[in-house]
Design a protein around this motif. Structure first.
Motif, PDB file in Angstrom:
ATOM      1  N   ARG A  38      42.313  48.945  82.296  1.00  0.00           N
ATOM      2  CA  ARG A  38      43.526  48.206  82.664  1.00  0.00           C
ATOM      3  C   ARG A  38      44.722  48.708  81.870  1.00  0.00           C
ATOM      4  NH1 ARG A  38      39.721  43.826  82.353  1.00  0.00           N
ATOM      5  NH2 ARG A  38      39.172  43.112  84.455  1.00  0.00           N
ATOM      6  N   LEU A  39      44.525  48.951  80.570  1.00  0.00           N
ATOM      7  CA  LEU A  39      45.606  49.507  79.762  1.00  0.00           C
ATOM      8  C   LEU A  39      46.004  50.879  80.289  1.00  0.00           C
ATOM      9  CD1 LEU A  39      47.479  49.559  77.287  1.00  0.00           C
ATOM     10  CD2 LEU A  39      45.556  50.499  75.973  1.00  0.00           C
ATOM     11  N   ARG A  40      45.041  51.691  80.626  1.00  0.00           N
ATOM     12  CA  ARG A  40      45.339  53.020  81.174  1.00  0.00           C
ATOM     13  C   ARG A  40      46.177  52.914  82.435  1.00  0.00           C
ATOM     14  NH1 ARG A  40      39.292  55.407  80.995  1.00  0.00           N
ATOM     15  NH2 ARG A  40      39.961  56.047  83.092  1.00  0.00           N
ATOM     16  N   TRP A  41      45.855  51.979  83.312  1.00  0.00           N
ATOM     17  CA  TRP A  41      46.638  51.808  84.543  1.00  0.00           C
ATOM     18  C   TRP A  41      48.078  51.425  84.223  1.00  0.00           C
ATOM     19  CZ3 TRP A  41      45.691  52.748  89.640  1.00  0.00           C
ATOM     20  CH2 TRP A  41      46.661  52.279  90.540  1.00  0.00           C
ATOM     21  N   ARG A  42      48.241  50.484  83.277  1.00  0.00           N
ATOM     22  CA  ARG A  42      49.587  50.037  82.932  1.00  0.00           C
ATOM     23  C   ARG A  42      50.434  51.191  82.382  1.00  0.00           C
ATOM     24  NH1 ARG A  42      46.802  45.683  80.593  1.00  0.00           N
ATOM     25  NH2 ARG A  42      47.393  46.346  78.472  1.00  0.00           N
ATOM     26  N   VAL A  43      49.808  52.015  81.539  1.00  0.00           N
ATOM     27  CA  VAL A  43      50.558  53.103  80.920  1.00  0.00           C
ATOM     28  C   VAL A  43      50.770  54.253  81.896  1.00  0.00           C
ATOM     29  CG1 VAL A  43      50.493  54.869  79.114  1.00  0.00           C
ATOM     30  CG2 VAL A  43      49.862  52.509  78.575  1.00  0.00           C
ATOM     31  N   PHE A  44      49.698  54.713  82.536  1.00  0.00           N
ATOM     32  CA  PHE A  44      49.808  55.918  83.356  1.00  0.00           C
ATOM     33  C   PHE A  44      50.453  55.649  84.714  1.00  0.00           C
ATOM     34  CE2 PHE A  44      45.919  57.112  80.764  1.00  0.00           C
ATOM     35  CZ  PHE A  44      46.646  57.862  79.870  1.00  0.00           C
ATOM     36  N   ALA A  45      50.012  54.608  85.411  1.00  0.00           N
ATOM     37  CA  ALA A  45      50.532  54.347  86.753  1.00  0.00           C
ATOM     38  C   ALA A  45      51.865  53.604  86.715  1.00  0.00           C
ATOM     39  CB  ALA A  45      49.503  53.561  87.567  1.00  0.00           C
ATOM     40  N   GLU A  46      51.910  52.500  85.959  1.00  0.00           N
ATOM     41  CA  GLU A  46      53.111  51.666  85.996  1.00  0.00           C
ATOM     42  C   GLU A  46      54.240  52.217  85.124  1.00  0.00           C
ATOM     43  OE1 GLU A  46      51.925  47.678  85.038  1.00  0.00           O
ATOM     44  OE2 GLU A  46      50.507  47.569  86.717  1.00  0.00           O
ATOM     45  N   GLU A  47      53.916  52.705  83.935  1.00  0.00           N
ATOM     46  CA  GLU A  47      54.961  53.201  83.041  1.00  0.00           C
ATOM     47  C   GLU A  47      55.344  54.648  83.363  1.00  0.00           C
ATOM     48  OE1 GLU A  47      55.678  54.144  78.278  1.00  0.00           O
ATOM     49  OE2 GLU A  47      53.986  52.863  78.875  1.00  0.00           O
ATOM     50  N   MET A  48      54.334  55.515  83.536  1.00  0.00           N
ATOM     51  CA  MET A  48      54.601  56.935  83.729  1.00  0.00           C
ATOM     52  C   MET A  48      54.748  57.343  85.185  1.00  0.00           C
ATOM     53  SD  MET A  48      52.000  58.531  80.862  1.00  0.00           S
ATOM     54  CE  MET A  48      52.205  60.157  81.578  1.00  0.00           C
ATOM     55  N   GLY A  49      54.286  56.490  86.109  1.00  0.00           N
ATOM     56  CA  GLY A  49      54.399  56.813  87.524  1.00  0.00           C
ATOM     57  C   GLY A  49      53.348  57.772  88.045  1.00  0.00           C
ATOM     58  N   ALA A  50      52.215  57.883  87.354  1.00  0.00           N
ATOM     59  CA  ALA A  50      51.147  58.772  87.815  1.00  0.00           C
ATOM     60  C   ALA A  50      50.569  58.285  89.130  1.00  0.00           C
ATOM     61  CB  ALA A  50      50.041  58.851  86.760  1.00  0.00           C
ATOM     62  N   ARG A  51      50.169  59.234  89.961  1.00  0.00           N
ATOM     63  CA  ARG A  51      49.529  58.917  91.239  1.00  0.00           C
ATOM     64  C   ARG A  51      48.011  58.908  91.027  1.00  0.00           C
ATOM     65  NH1 ARG A  51      52.989  63.110  93.033  1.00  0.00           N
ATOM     66  NH2 ARG A  51      51.156  64.383  93.525  1.00  0.00           N
ATOM     67  N   LEU A  52      47.489  57.764  90.667  1.00  0.00           N
ATOM     68  CA  LEU A  52      46.066  57.622  90.406  1.00  0.00           C
ATOM     69  C   LEU A  52      45.338  57.268  91.694  1.00  0.00           C
ATOM     70  CD1 LEU A  52      46.280  55.599  87.068  1.00  0.00           C
ATOM     71  CD2 LEU A  52      46.109  58.075  87.360  1.00  0.00           C
ATOM     72  N   ALA A  53      44.117  57.748  91.815  1.00  0.00           N
ATOM     73  CA  ALA A  53      43.333  57.497  93.027  1.00  0.00           C
ATOM     74  C   ALA A  53      41.929  57.035  92.639  1.00  0.00           C
ATOM     75  CB  ALA A  53      43.263  58.750  93.891  1.00  0.00           C
ATOM     76  N   PRO A  54      41.784  55.772  92.228  1.00  0.00           N
ATOM     77  CA  PRO A  54      40.454  55.267  91.880  1.00  0.00           C
ATOM     78  C   PRO A  54      39.529  55.293  93.094  1.00  0.00           C
ATOM     79  CG  PRO A  54      42.200  53.781  91.120  1.00  0.00           C
ATOM     80  CD  PRO A  54      42.839  54.766  92.052  1.00  0.00           C
ATOM     81  N   PRO A  55      38.216  55.299  92.862  1.00  0.00           N
ATOM     82  CA  PRO A  55      37.263  55.281  93.971  1.00  0.00           C
ATOM     83  C   PRO A  55      37.439  54.038  94.839  1.00  0.00           C
ATOM     84  CG  PRO A  55      36.166  55.793  91.897  1.00  0.00           C
ATOM     85  CD  PRO A  55      37.547  55.356  91.556  1.00  0.00           C
ATOM     86  N   PRO A  56      37.076  54.122  96.127  1.00  0.00           N
ATOM     87  CA  PRO A  56      37.160  52.949  97.006  1.00  0.00           C
ATOM     88  C   PRO A  56      36.391  51.769  96.423  1.00  0.00           C
ATOM     89  CG  PRO A  56      36.690  54.935  98.284  1.00  0.00           C
ATOM     90  CD  PRO A  56      36.595  55.328  96.844  1.00  0.00           C
ATOM     91  N   GLY A  57      36.953  50.581  96.539  1.00  0.00           N
ATOM     92  CA  GLY A  57      36.318  49.384  96.021  1.00  0.00           C
ATOM     93  C   GLY A  57      36.680  49.042  94.597  1.00  0.00           C
ATOM     94  N   THR A  58      37.461  49.905  93.933  1.00  0.00           N
ATOM     95  CA  THR A  58      37.887  49.628  92.554  1.00  0.00           C
ATOM     96  C   THR A  58      38.894  48.477  92.563  1.00  0.00           C
ATOM     97  OG1 THR A  58      37.614  51.954  91.943  1.00  0.00           O
ATOM     98  CG2 THR A  58      38.984  50.591  90.504  1.00  0.00           C
ATOM     99  N   PRO A  59      38.742  47.497  91.684  1.00  0.00           N
ATOM    100  CA  PRO A  59      39.721  46.411  91.616  1.00  0.00           C
ATOM    101  C   PRO A  59      41.131  46.944  91.361  1.00  0.00           C
ATOM    102  CG  PRO A  59      37.779  45.883  90.325  1.00  0.00           C
ATOM    103  CD  PRO A  59      37.641  47.309  90.735  1.00  0.00           C
TER     104      PRO A  59
END
Length: 263
Positions: A38-59
């Motif tokens: 969750r911390l990684r998502w906040r930093v990489f996706a929300e703060e840095m704008g990374a285009r992350l693609a978790p596997p299907p079904g990931t919360p």
């Protein structure tokens, strides 16, 4: 892996009216790994704008990829004065040689041809997904993480760390090209250890004459004797230029040795 210690550090200004300590440990169950993700998502996706693609079904709000299941997850968590656990404010993802064999290789191999360091694999950790909560970027978190990493390496006979150190490309890559120009002259590994990026940052097309600004994490690695293994790769999903870096415990300067191995 064993559990690390607890250290009192300076809390962010908003929290100084009550005592808060930091506790470093290895994640021992799935929910602790989720907290790190969750911390990684906040930093990489929300703060840095990374285009992350978790596997299907990931919360929603979770950063996961295929390497996570084979990694150890080192976390720093706040702990309130009454002893109750708080939030995860720092994390490292650690891929051991055994984990790398199960995963079919290293994450870094998606960005670089690592054949020149193949002989080090059995003694080498891969570090990745390093991030710290914005409110806790004063240095205490990373020192706790490094101390636990050093202890883990000592106990398991590991001598090297490898990983991709990222430089933001908000300016199109000119700052990253300038940093590479500087590090090429000061911290480049010997020719026999230099690796090739699979998707090179086109440094020849960029302005590399700027004053190089070294990101804090890279600056810390360099102070600990790390070497840059070659020119940067371009990571379009994270929007970063990634420098391949190798650090050897034997190369640690005396002033930093105590942070890693307590000597």
């Amino acid at each position: 892996p064993g559990v690390g210690g607890v250290a009192d550090v300076a809390a962010p200004r908003a929290k100084r009216r009550r005592e808060v300590s930091l506790e470093v440990s290895w994640a021992r169950h799935a929910e602790e790994v989720r907290d790190a993700q969750r911390l990684r998502w906040r930093v990489f996706a929300e703060e840095m704008g990374a285009r992350l693609a978790p596997p299907p079904g990931t919360p929603e709000g979770i950063d996961v990829d295929r390497f996570d299941a084979h990694c150890e997850h080192l976390i720093v968590r706040t702990r309130e004065a009454d002893g109750s656990p708080g939030q995860v404010v720092g994390t490292y993802r650690v891929l051991t040689p055994a984990g790398a064999r199960l995963a079919g290789g290293l994450y870094s191999e998606g960005e670089f041809d690592l054949e020149p360091v193949a002989d080090l694999r059995d003694r080498m950790l891969e570090l990745g997904r390093s991030c710290t909560d914005p409110a806790w970027r004063s240095g205490g978190v990373i020192m706790l993480l490094w101390a636990s990493l050093g202890d883990f390496m000592q106990r398991n006979g590991l001598r090297f760390t490898i990983g991709c150190a990222s430089v933001p490309m908000h300016d199109g890559g000119h700052a990253a090209a300038s940093l590479w120009r500087e590090l090429r002259d000061t911290h480049l590994a010997p020719p026999e250890r230099q690796v090739r990026p699979l998707l090179p940052l086109p440094v020849q097309l960029l302005d590399d004459a700027q004053l190089a600004q070294t990101p804090p994490l890279i600056k810390g690695y360099l102070r600990c004797g790390a070497k840059v293994l070659g020119p940067p790769a371009w990571d379009p999903d994270f929007g970063t230029a990634d420098l391949p870096m190798l650090m050897a415990l034997e190369a640690l300067p005396d002033t930093y040795r105590r942070h890693f191995i307590g000597a």
